[in-house]
Design a protein around this motif. Structure first.
Motif, mmCIF file in Angstrom:
data_model
loop_
_atom_site.group_PDB
_atom_site.id
_atom_site.type_symbol
_atom_site.label_atom_id
_atom_site.label_comp_id
_atom_site.label_asym_id
_atom_site.label_seq_id
_atom_site.Cartn_x
_atom_site.Cartn_y
_atom_site.Cartn_z
ATOM 1 N N SER A 164 -3.913 -8.372 -14.958
ATOM 2 C CA SER A 164 -5.068 -9.040 -14.368
ATOM 3 C C SER A 164 -4.751 -10.438 -13.846
ATOM 4 O O SER A 164 -5.103 -10.800 -12.718
ATOM 5 N N PHE A 165 -4.083 -11.273 -14.646
ATOM 6 C CA PHE A 165 -3.767 -12.636 -14.225
ATOM 7 C C PHE A 165 -2.733 -12.659 -13.101
ATOM 8 O O PHE A 165 -2.749 -13.560 -12.253
ATOM 9 N N LEU A 166 -1.835 -11.691 -13.081
ATOM 10 C CA LEU A 166 -0.846 -11.608 -12.007
ATOM 11 C C LEU A 166 -1.511 -11.188 -10.703
ATOM 12 O O LEU A 166 -1.236 -11.753 -9.638
ATOM 13 N N ASP A 167 -2.397 -10.193 -10.783
ATOM 14 C CA ASP A 167 -3.115 -9.746 -9.584
ATOM 15 C C ASP A 167 -3.913 -10.886 -8.976
ATOM 16 O O ASP A 167 -3.907 -11.091 -7.756
ATOM 17 N N ASP A 168 -4.615 -11.615 -9.819
ATOM 18 C CA ASP A 168 -5.493 -12.685 -9.335
ATOM 19 C C ASP A 168 -5.436 -13.867 -10.289
ATOM 20 O O ASP A 168 -6.185 -13.935 -11.262
ATOM 21 N N GLU A 191 -5.087 -14.336 -24.523
ATOM 22 C CA GLU A 191 -4.501 -15.670 -24.661
ATOM 23 C C GLU A 191 -2.979 -15.603 -24.503
ATOM 24 O O GLU A 191 -2.377 -16.468 -23.843
ATOM 25 N N GLU A 192 -2.386 -14.604 -25.082
ATOM 26 C CA GLU A 192 -0.930 -14.432 -24.963
ATOM 27 C C GLU A 192 -0.527 -14.256 -23.503
ATOM 28 O O GLU A 192 0.455 -14.859 -23.028
ATOM 29 N N LEU A 193 -1.301 -13.447 -22.764
ATOM 30 C CA LEU A 193 -0.998 -13.207 -21.360
ATOM 31 C C LEU A 193 -1.276 -14.438 -20.503
ATOM 32 O O LEU A 193 -0.589 -14.678 -19.507
ATOM 33 N N LEU A 194 -2.274 -15.235 -20.882
ATOM 34 C CA LEU A 194 -2.552 -16.481 -20.170
ATOM 35 C C LEU A 194 -1.380 -17.450 -20.316
ATOM 36 O O LEU A 194 -0.933 -18.066 -19.344
ATOM 37 N N GLU A 196 1.690 -16.706 -20.923
ATOM 38 C CA GLU A 196 2.813 -16.167 -20.160
ATOM 39 C C GLU A 196 2.612 -16.415 -18.666
ATOM 40 O O GLU A 196 3.571 -16.710 -17.935
ATOM 41 N N ALA A 197 1.350 -16.329 -18.208
ATOM 42 C CA ALA A 197 1.051 -16.584 -16.799
ATOM 43 C C ALA A 197 1.352 -18.035 -16.431
ATOM 44 O O ALA A 197 1.828 -18.321 -15.326
ATOM 45 N N VAL A 198 1.062 -18.966 -17.356
ATOM 46 C CA VAL A 198 1.405 -20.375 -17.132
ATOM 47 C C VAL A 198 2.921 -20.534 -17.078
ATOM 48 O O VAL A 198 3.462 -21.207 -16.196
ATOM 49 N N LYS A 199 3.598 -19.907 -18.024
ATOM 50 C CA LYS A 199 5.066 -19.997 -18.079
ATOM 51 C C LYS A 199 5.701 -19.472 -16.797
ATOM 52 O O LYS A 199 6.674 -20.043 -16.283
ATOM 53 N N GLN A 200 5.144 -18.393 -16.270
ATOM 54 C CA GLN A 200 5.670 -17.790 -15.039
ATOM 55 C C GLN A 200 5.099 -18.447 -13.778
ATOM 56 O O GLN A 200 5.412 -18.023 -12.668
ATOM 57 N N GLN A 201 4.254 -19.460 -13.956
ATOM 58 C CA GLN A 201 3.689 -20.254 -12.858
ATOM 59 C C GLN A 201 2.901 -19.406 -11.860
ATOM 60 O O GLN A 201 2.970 -19.608 -10.637
#
Length: 387
Positions: A164-168, A191-194, A196-201
């Protein structure tokens, strides 16, 4: 959709929505209230914005609503969406139920017509993936395939799938915005995926325009301090602007524009660069820029400030005296009449503006006395006694 409904459509909307559902039935399509409106109905929160989803063509339904209750409609052709503003004050986003796919991360999705379940699955969080029928035979019936009620009861924001966070990546901003608004928490996996999304920018995948829109929505929130502090804790503020953080001046202003102005001024010398990075209207940017220049100079302005500019500067500099933000009591022509010329004019004007900012002069007469003392010295940059 069997059993007792856990949520009901407010009485004040029933006539309009039932009529739209009845017309949809005549057209052979199904109609639903979806998303945040259902969540807000369940929470007992008032709303004038309602999303409607139809398993069929939306155009005649939008036209029906405007013809029946008056107002206007605007079509967003890319997604077969209509924004309808009724004269009753109700705002309807009317969309065709669809399935979304993302050709690549961070871009707008490709859509195909589909059913209500697929339409709910494309939502940002489970709390917004709830639907209520507005069809005559099932008016108000609940459809909750992804556990919206359960997560709302638990006070949880949960994405519907791992990508979800990667798509949008705008969903990252919406996640903390809803957590802050409702006082909820992120589901552990979300929260874990959020993080990771920050880490992957992931936010860098967004256009600056889309990121600006999401950040300005955060600026509308009552609990903005809680939201900004969450964004700082998760490392999200760096994507808006490095060094941006909560400033107490945000508690002293009321509007979104004023809050943006406070953020710009609170950044000091970096404020102008931050403002340029925000994709806001030219007129607003210019108004904030002028406030920033006064704030940075710590001098009374040369021209009258707008109410917004005054509110922003006083929020950032809360101890300012009454006349600090009034236009400088003296003008160049006043100084020429006193016999000053060249650099001595700019020097005397700067001295008056600074002392007016500091509250050491409160009238034109006070300013003239300062100039006379300055003019009488061999160097107008020397110490000048206060009036």
């Amino acid at each position: 959709m069997k059993g007792k409904n856990p949520v009901s459509i407010p009485k004040k909307y029933q006539e309009i929505l039932f009529s739209i559902g009845t017309y949809a039935e005549k057209l052979g399509t199904k109609a639903w209230i979806v998303g945040g409106a259902v969540r807000d109905f369940y929470l007992g929160r008032d709303t004038l914005d309602i999303d409607l989803s139809f398993e069929g063509n939306v155009d005649p339904l939008a036209g029906f609503a405007v013809k029946r209750w008056g107002g206007s409609k605007h079509k967003f052709s890319q997604f077969s969406t209509f924004r309808v503003n009724l004269t009753t004050g109700l705002k309807l986003d009317m969309v065709r139920a669809r399935r979304e796919s993302y050709p690549r991360a961070g871009v707008l999705p490709e859509v195909t017509p589909s059913c209500i379940k697929d339409d709910l699955f494309r939502r940002d969080f489970t709390a917004n993936s709830w639907a209520l029928s507005i069809m005559p035979g099932s008016f108000g019936a609940s459809f909750d395939p992804f556990g919206a009620q359960k997560d709302i009861d638990a006070g949880i924001i949960r994405i519907l799938h791992p990508k979800s966070f990667l798509d949008d990546p705008t969903r990252m901003c919406r996640a903390v915005r809803f957590v802050g608004r409702f006082g909820w928490k992120l589901a552990p996996k979300t929260e874990e995926l959020l993080k990771e999304a920050v880490k992957q920018q992931y936010p860098l995948l967004l256009s600056r325009e889309r990121l600006t829109r999401e950040f300005l929505k955060i600026n509308k929130e009552k609990e903005i301090k809680r939201i900004l502090e969450m964004m700082r804790a998760y490392g999200m503020l760096q994507f808006v602007y490095p060094g941006l953080e909560w400033h107490d001046g945000l508690n002293r202003v009321k509007t979104v524009d004023e809050r943006l102005g406070v953020m710009v001024c609170s950044l000091g010398k970096s404020g102008e660069e931050f403002l340029k990075s925000m994709r806001v209207k030219k007129e607003l940017a210019q108004e904030i820029l002028e406030a920033w220049k006064v704030s940075e100079s710590c001098h009374a302005p040369l021209r009258a400030l707008t109410p917004m500019q005054q509110a922003v500067i006083r929020a950032v500099h809360p101890g300012l005296k009454k006349y600090a933000l009034e236009p400088c009591f003296l003008r160049g022509r006043d100084l020429k009449e006193l016999g000053l010329a060249g650099r001595r004019i700019s020097c005397a004007l700067e001295r008056c503006r600074r002392m007016q900012w500091d509250g050491k002069v409160s009238s034109r007469e006070d300013a003239l006395k300062i100039v006379q003392v300055c003019f009488g010295s061999s160097n107008c940059m020397g110490d000048v006694p206060s009036a």
